[in-house]
Design a protein around this motif. Structure first.
Motif, mmCIF file in Angstrom:
data_model
loop_
_atom_site.group_PDB
_atom_site.id
_atom_site.type_symbol
_atom_site.label_atom_id
_atom_site.label_comp_id
_atom_site.label_asym_id
_atom_site.label_seq_id
_atom_site.Cartn_x
_atom_site.Cartn_y
_atom_site.Cartn_z
ATOM 1 N N SER A 412 24.898 -17.610 32.402
ATOM 2 C CA SER A 412 24.269 -18.814 32.951
ATOM 3 C C SER A 412 22.756 -18.616 32.991
ATOM 4 N N TYR A 413 22.022 -19.724 33.117
ATOM 5 C CA TYR A 413 20.557 -19.641 33.218
ATOM 6 C C TYR A 413 20.167 -19.164 34.607
ATOM 7 N N ASP A 414 19.323 -18.143 34.649
ATOM 8 C CA ASP A 414 18.982 -17.527 35.937
ATOM 9 C C ASP A 414 17.805 -18.247 36.596
ATOM 10 N N ALA A 415 17.288 -17.654 37.674
ATOM 11 C CA ALA A 415 16.231 -18.300 38.442
ATOM 12 C C ALA A 415 14.839 -17.975 37.916
ATOM 13 N N THR A 416 14.727 -17.177 36.844
ATOM 14 C CA THR A 416 13.387 -16.836 36.352
ATOM 15 C C THR A 416 12.719 -18.098 35.802
ATOM 16 N N SER A 417 11.390 -18.045 35.715
ATOM 17 C CA SER A 417 10.611 -19.238 35.374
ATOM 18 C C SER A 417 10.294 -19.302 33.890
ATOM 19 N N HIS A 418 10.925 -18.448 33.098
ATOM 20 C CA HIS A 418 10.582 -18.349 31.676
ATOM 21 C C HIS A 418 11.854 -18.018 30.899
ATOM 22 N N PHE A 419 11.728 -17.866 29.573
ATOM 23 C CA PHE A 419 12.911 -17.717 28.716
ATOM 24 C C PHE A 419 13.206 -16.291 28.275
ATOM 25 N N GLU A 420 12.501 -15.306 28.822
ATOM 26 C CA GLU A 420 12.685 -13.945 28.322
ATOM 27 C C GLU A 420 14.129 -13.461 28.507
ATOM 28 N N THR A 421 14.739 -13.774 29.661
ATOM 29 C CA THR A 421 16.121 -13.309 29.896
ATOM 30 C C THR A 421 17.118 -14.055 28.996
ATOM 31 N N VAL A 422 16.799 -15.316 28.661
ATOM 32 C CA VAL A 422 17.657 -16.079 27.738
ATOM 33 C C VAL A 422 17.661 -15.387 26.375
ATOM 34 N N VAL A 423 16.473 -14.961 25.929
ATOM 35 C CA VAL A 423 16.371 -14.310 24.615
ATOM 36 C C VAL A 423 17.059 -12.940 24.630
ATOM 37 N N GLU A 424 16.963 -12.233 25.767
ATOM 38 C CA GLU A 424 17.691 -10.949 25.877
ATOM 39 C C GLU A 424 19.185 -11.183 25.664
ATOM 40 N N ASP A 425 19.705 -12.271 26.251
ATOM 41 C CA ASP A 425 21.120 -12.607 26.094
ATOM 42 C C ASP A 425 21.433 -12.951 24.638
ATOM 43 N N VAL A 426 20.549 -13.735 23.995
ATOM 44 C CA VAL A 426 20.723 -14.086 22.576
ATOM 45 C C VAL A 426 20.791 -12.816 21.725
ATOM 46 N N GLN A 427 19.833 -11.904 21.950
ATOM 47 C CA GLN A 427 19.789 -10.661 21.156
ATOM 48 C C GLN A 427 21.050 -9.823 21.379
ATOM 49 N N ASP A 428 21.487 -9.791 22.638
ATOM 50 C CA ASP A 428 22.661 -9.004 23.022
ATOM 51 C C ASP A 428 23.934 -9.562 22.364
ATOM 52 N N VAL A 429 24.131 -10.892 22.480
ATOM 53 C CA VAL A 429 25.322 -11.525 21.887
ATOM 54 C C VAL A 429 25.259 -11.417 20.358
ATOM 55 N N PHE A 430 24.078 -11.645 19.770
ATOM 56 C CA PHE A 430 23.912 -11.569 18.313
ATOM 57 C C PHE A 430 24.358 -10.202 17.796
ATOM 58 N N LYS A 431 23.946 -9.155 18.504
ATOM 59 C CA LYS A 431 24.297 -7.791 18.070
ATOM 60 C C LYS A 431 25.799 -7.545 18.186
ATOM 61 N N ARG A 432 26.406 -8.065 19.280
ATOM 62 C CA ARG A 432 27.853 -7.851 19.448
ATOM 63 C C ARG A 432 28.661 -8.639 18.411
ATOM 64 N N VAL A 433 28.175 -9.831 18.057
ATOM 65 C CA VAL A 433 28.895 -10.683 17.099
ATOM 66 C C VAL A 433 28.745 -10.160 15.670
ATOM 67 N N THR A 434 27.526 -9.735 15.303
ATOM 68 C CA THR A 434 27.273 -9.363 13.896
ATOM 69 C C THR A 434 27.289 -7.851 13.669
ATOM 70 N N GLY A 435 27.113 -7.073 14.750
ATOM 71 C CA GLY A 435 27.037 -5.622 14.597
ATOM 72 C C GLY A 435 25.668 -5.124 14.177
ATOM 73 N N THR A 436 24.687 -6.065 14.038
ATOM 74 C CA THR A 436 23.328 -5.652 13.662
ATOM 75 C C THR A 436 22.304 -6.234 14.633
ATOM 76 N N ASP A 437 21.143 -5.570 14.721
ATOM 77 C CA ASP A 437 20.068 -6.062 15.575
ATOM 78 C C ASP A 437 19.428 -7.303 14.976
ATOM 79 N N LEU A 438 18.909 -8.173 15.842
ATOM 80 C CA LEU A 438 18.157 -9.342 15.401
ATOM 81 C C LEU A 438 16.723 -8.896 15.099
#
Length: 449
Positions: A412-438
């Motif tokens: 879920s979207y957290d209480a931070t005022s910016h998108f850095e944690t959203v991108v951390e989640d994107v990078q994390d899920v991307f790596k788990r789905v594809t097996g490679t770093d973004l």
């Protein structure tokens, strides 16, 4: 719906849309579905009719607020850090061609009962009411140390090891007062609480440098914001996915997530039809957020709640130099809390509301059983509030990585005022789905004056 896909994505929130865009670019066959008839999920921007339908279903929007189509009110208040990770993804994917950005006019911090601009240059630091004369000298030395740090040159380290010494040690070395530590840690490094102080200093150093380099990029504040609201971001990534062959279906109820005898993902059932895919990605609301799935499997757990108050004002926020947009951070120590309170304000210059209306959103992590009282210090700074819509949203996190059953759930979207944690989640899920770093390329973003 008898085709088979590589990935089905459920929900069109920003996290999901970035992932479907990136995976489509990678050549994956993607089907993207949403139960709503609009893009954005929890990170949508709503017009007046949608806003009132969501919060006050039995009330029509007052005509005094102007035209319905002039509004795009964000449900989740966040700004884009100019040199941050989301900017890199926007540029890497060329999604910037669908968007126009504008600067946020100011970054402020609440201290001792008043709002002050967060100093971002040495000139501003010298003038800042946040520090006395001697403290300004100490702070100047602190910032010179951070800016001059080179990993490979021990003469720039002044006896400090960023990977071992805590941030507390660094603050103490420069003799910084608690109030100065407050605005550096919360208004520049953008930490929600004080847990970072006892941990190694490297992440705090990285965050402060990110803030100052973002500030240097466009001048007024470290933040940029898309014209027509944050809901433009998921839509732009959806366009990217479509260009690369992604298929979109809005207004589709998801009846079931189908798994085989071993619990592995098989497909998604909607309207009596099942569409098959190798993997599924989705936001927590599609995976029984908080409820037990059949077979008693809990896929997501609640980590806490965020309270947000969307306020429509007929004036800029007092004490912000009549800024047409700003962020105000109220560090937790200033109001006796554990978590900071954030205020994000935008206005008609961002094409998100009618002329002479200002949209301010006050938010924090819920700590008591009276959430609305917790944001009172923020609401009190706004002046007269014309309309107010309050939400209390659970923050969900997945219980497993998804690699065993091919079911990958975003946060879920957290209480931070910016998108850095959203991108951390994107990078994390991307790596788990594809097996490679973004891996991202570096380019510049254009910002309109």
């Amino acid at each position: 719906m008898d085709e088979e896909y590589d990935v089905i994505v459920l929900g069109t929130g920003l996290t999901e849309c970035i992932l479907s865009g990136l995976l489509s670019v990678e050549g994956k066959k993607v089907l993207h579905m949403d139960r709503n008839d609009y893009y954005g999920g929890d990170s949508a921007s709503l017009n007046l009719t949608q806003l009132y339908r969501k919060f006050r279903p039995n009330q029509a929007p007052p005509t005094a607020l102007g035209r319905d189509r002039d509004y795009a009110v964000d449900l989740v208040p966040k700004f884009i850090i100019a040199s941050g990770e989301l900017t890199k993804i926007l540029v890497h994917t060329d999604v910037t061609r669908y968007l126009e950005f504008k600067q946020i006019a100011g970054s402020f911090v609440y201290r001792d009962g008043r709002i002050s601009k967060v100093p971002s240059t040495e000139m501003e630091a010298v003038k800042s009411p946040l520090m006395g004369l001697f403290e300004k000298r100490r702070a100047k030395k602190f910032f010179e140390f951070l800016q001059g740090w080179k990993d490979e040159d021990p003469t720039t380290h002044q006896g400090i090891n960023l990977d071992k010494d805590s941030m507390k040690t660094v603050y103490e070395k420069f003799g910084l007062e608690p109030g100065t530590q407050d605005f550096i840690g919360h208004a520049m490094a953008l930490y929600l609480d004080d847990d970072y102080i006892t941990k190694p200093a490297r992440p705090a150093y990285d965050r402060i440098i990110l803030y100052t380099s973002s500030m240097a990029r466009y001048g007024k504040s470290p933040y940029i914001y898309p014209l027509y609201g944050l809901g433009e971001l998921p839509q732009s990534f959806a366009r990217l996915s479509a260009i690369y062959g992604g298929t979109y279906m809005l207004d589709k109820q998801i009846d079931a997530i189908v798994t085989d005898a071993d619990g592995k993902f098989v497909g998604v059932t909607s309207g009596g039809e099942t569409v098959k895919a190798k993997q599924v990605i989705g936001d927590p609301s599609y995976f029984g957020a908080g409820k037990e799935e059949e077979g008693g499997k809990v896929r997501v757990i609640e980590e806490g709640k965020v309270v947000r108050a969307i306020c429509l004002l007929k004036h800029p926020i007092p004490g912000t130099d009549d800024s047409d947009s700003c962020q105000i951070i109220i560090p937790q120590n200033q109001v006796g809390r554990r978590n900071d309170i954030y205020i994000a304000m935008v206005s008609s210059t961002h094409n998100v509301c009618a002329k002479d209306i200002f949209v301010a959103i006050v938010s924090t992590i819920v700590e008591t059983d009276k959430p609305e009282l917790e944001i009172a210090p923020g609401l009190n700074l706004l002046g007269p509030i014309h309309e107010k819509f309050v939400t209390i949203t659970p923050v969900y996190t997945p219980t497993s990585t998804g690699t065993a059953d091919n079911i990958f759930i975003t946060r879920s979207y957290d209480a931070t005022s910016h998108f850095e944690t959203v991108v951390e989640d994107v990078q994390d899920v991307f790596k788990r789905v594809t097996g490679t770093d973004l891996v991202l390329k570096k380019r510049e973003v254009e910002v309109t004056e």
